[in-house]
Design an enzyme around this catalytic site. Structure first.
Site, PDB file in Angstrom:
ATOM      1  N   SER A  55       0.792  -1.238   0.000  1.00  0.00           N
ATOM      2  CA  SER A  55       0.000   0.000   0.000  1.00  0.00           C
ATOM      3  C   SER A  55       0.821   1.284   0.000  1.00  0.00           C
ATOM      4  CB  SER A  55      -0.957   0.011   1.194  1.00  0.00           C
ATOM      5  OG  SER A  55      -2.026  -0.870   0.957  1.00  0.00           O
ATOM      6  N   LYS A  58      -0.020   3.816  -2.598  1.00  0.00           N
ATOM      7  CA  LYS A  58      -1.043   4.860  -2.472  1.00  0.00           C
ATOM      8  C   LYS A  58      -0.453   6.256  -2.309  1.00  0.00           C
ATOM      9  CE  LYS A  58      -4.239   1.409  -0.797  1.00  0.00           C
ATOM     10  NZ  LYS A  58      -4.542   0.543   0.337  1.00  0.00           N
ATOM     11  N   SER A 110      -6.038   3.068   4.619  1.00  0.00           N
ATOM     12  CA  SER A 110      -5.460   2.271   3.531  1.00  0.00           C
ATOM     13  C   SER A 110      -6.531   1.578   2.708  1.00  0.00           C
ATOM     14  CB  SER A 110      -4.459   1.241   4.075  1.00  0.00           C
ATOM     15  OG  SER A 110      -3.562   0.836   3.081  1.00  0.00           O
TER      16      SER A 110
END
Length: 362
Positions: A55, A58, A110
């Site tokens: 993640s 992101k 997330s």
């Protein structure tokens, strides 16, 4: 404080000085600690090998939204963004949220669903948004990075490196909307109460970002930022089972063992050069720019002027006269242009004497 070297020798100097911190070895397979203000690497461990990044992907997703969209815009959540695999902010089809609320869901919780929603809004389709991600990576010089989705789900063609993520993190933190989002500890987004997963915000002085990540294949990934007295450090660890402690150790050592130092100020006299054929014999060279750099206690920078060591008249005040390299132990850490401090005209030739000059008086 300075010396001359041949111009060709300056090109052979290393571009980056690497000085490892005297900290215990980190658990991460790959890691880097970067001074965001200067680009100096303070610690590294296999920073250029490509890895799954989970993640931390992101960071790029949020950056593009912050740069290309009005985060106060509202969007209706499409069915494609509902029930996405992995971590989630639990979006419902048809509900309406602002892009800023979705950014909070993306970076604090997330949310893989938030990533898909933002990608569709900003890029038209997920595929179109991924192209924006890769285009941005190319423009930022992230040569070890390629994206295949906006959320970081494992894919063979989806990867980055510790160095690239540090560069990306340092760049993203310059965006005020991005930095405000990732430094938020908790917030209300619609009817949801969200809390940031980044524990460093509570544990490390000055911590103000950036993003956690985890998949079974990637392991624990973490990009962090901390700022003290206007100085920002970015830390990245990939596949690190002890990432919270490793980041705290690296960040604290980076701040304590390296001190920002003003090595050159604009207008400083860097040295002098001989002037050939001029009304004056020598001319001073002045730094045209400031140069600061974080230094460890025993590091002694040296200023090296590249070139032949002389100039032909005329020389003009303020005109660029070359480059001064700043070095530590024969490693180049930076350079500044230098200019002439004053104008020195060409020496006038002696007046010719005519044979009849002695025949006539004044």
């Amino acid at each position: 404080m300075f010396k001359w070297i041949p111009r060709t020798a300056a090109a052979l100097l290393a571009a980056v000085l690497f000085l490892p911190l005297p900290a215990k070895a980190v658990s991460a397979q790959k890691a880097i600690l970067l001074d965001a203000n200067t680009g100096r690497v303070l610690y590294e461990k296999d920073p250029d090998s490509r890895s799954l990044i989970a993640s931390t992907t992101k960071i790029m997703t949020a950056l593009i939204v912050c740069e290309q969209c009005n985060v106060l815009d509202r969007m209706r959540i499409p069915k494609e963004a509902v029930g996405v695999e992995g971590s989630s902010m639990y979006l419902r089809e048809g509900e309406v949220l602002t892009l800023q609320e979705l950014l909070y869901g993306l970076m604090l919780s997330s949310g893989n669903d938030a990533a898909v929603a933002l990608a569709i809004y900003c890029g038209g389709t997920v595929e179109g948004f991924v192209q924006l991600m890769n285009d941005k990576a190319h423009r930022l010089g992230l040569t070890g990075t390629h994206f295949e989705n906006p959320n970081g789900l494992d894919s063979p063609g989806h990867y980055s490196t510790a160095r690239d993520l540090a560069k990306l993190g340092a760049y993203a933190m310059k965006n005020p909307i991005f930095s405000q989002t990732v430094s938020t500890k908790s917030v209300k987004a619609g009817q949801r109460s969200l809390q940031n997963h980044n524990k460093l915000l509570w544990r490390v002085e000055g911590a103000d970002g950036v993003k956690t990540g985890f998949t079974k294949a990637a392991g624990r990934t973490l990009v962090s930022s901390a700022t003290r007295d206007g100085r920002r450090l970015i830390c990245v660890t990939l596949n690190d089972g002890n990432d919270w402690q490793d980041h705290a150790t690296l960040l604290n050592n980076g701040f304590s063992r390296f001190t920002p130092s003003q090595i050159i100020s604009a207008g400083d006299c860097i040295g002098t050069v001989e002037v050939a054929g001029g009304e004056g014999d020598r001319v001073q060279l002045l730094a045209a720019e400031d140069f600061s750099f974080p230094l460890a206690e025993k590091e002694k920078p040296q200023i090296i002027l590249s070139g032949p060591g002389f100039a032909y008249a005329p020389v003009v005040q303020g005109k660029q006269a070359g480059v001064a390299y700043i070095c530590i132990e024969d490693n180049c850490i930076g350079k500044v242009p230098v200019v002439y401090a004053q104008t020195i005209e060409q020496e006038k030739p002696p007046k010719k004497q005519h044979f009849w000059d002695g025949w006539f008086g004044d």
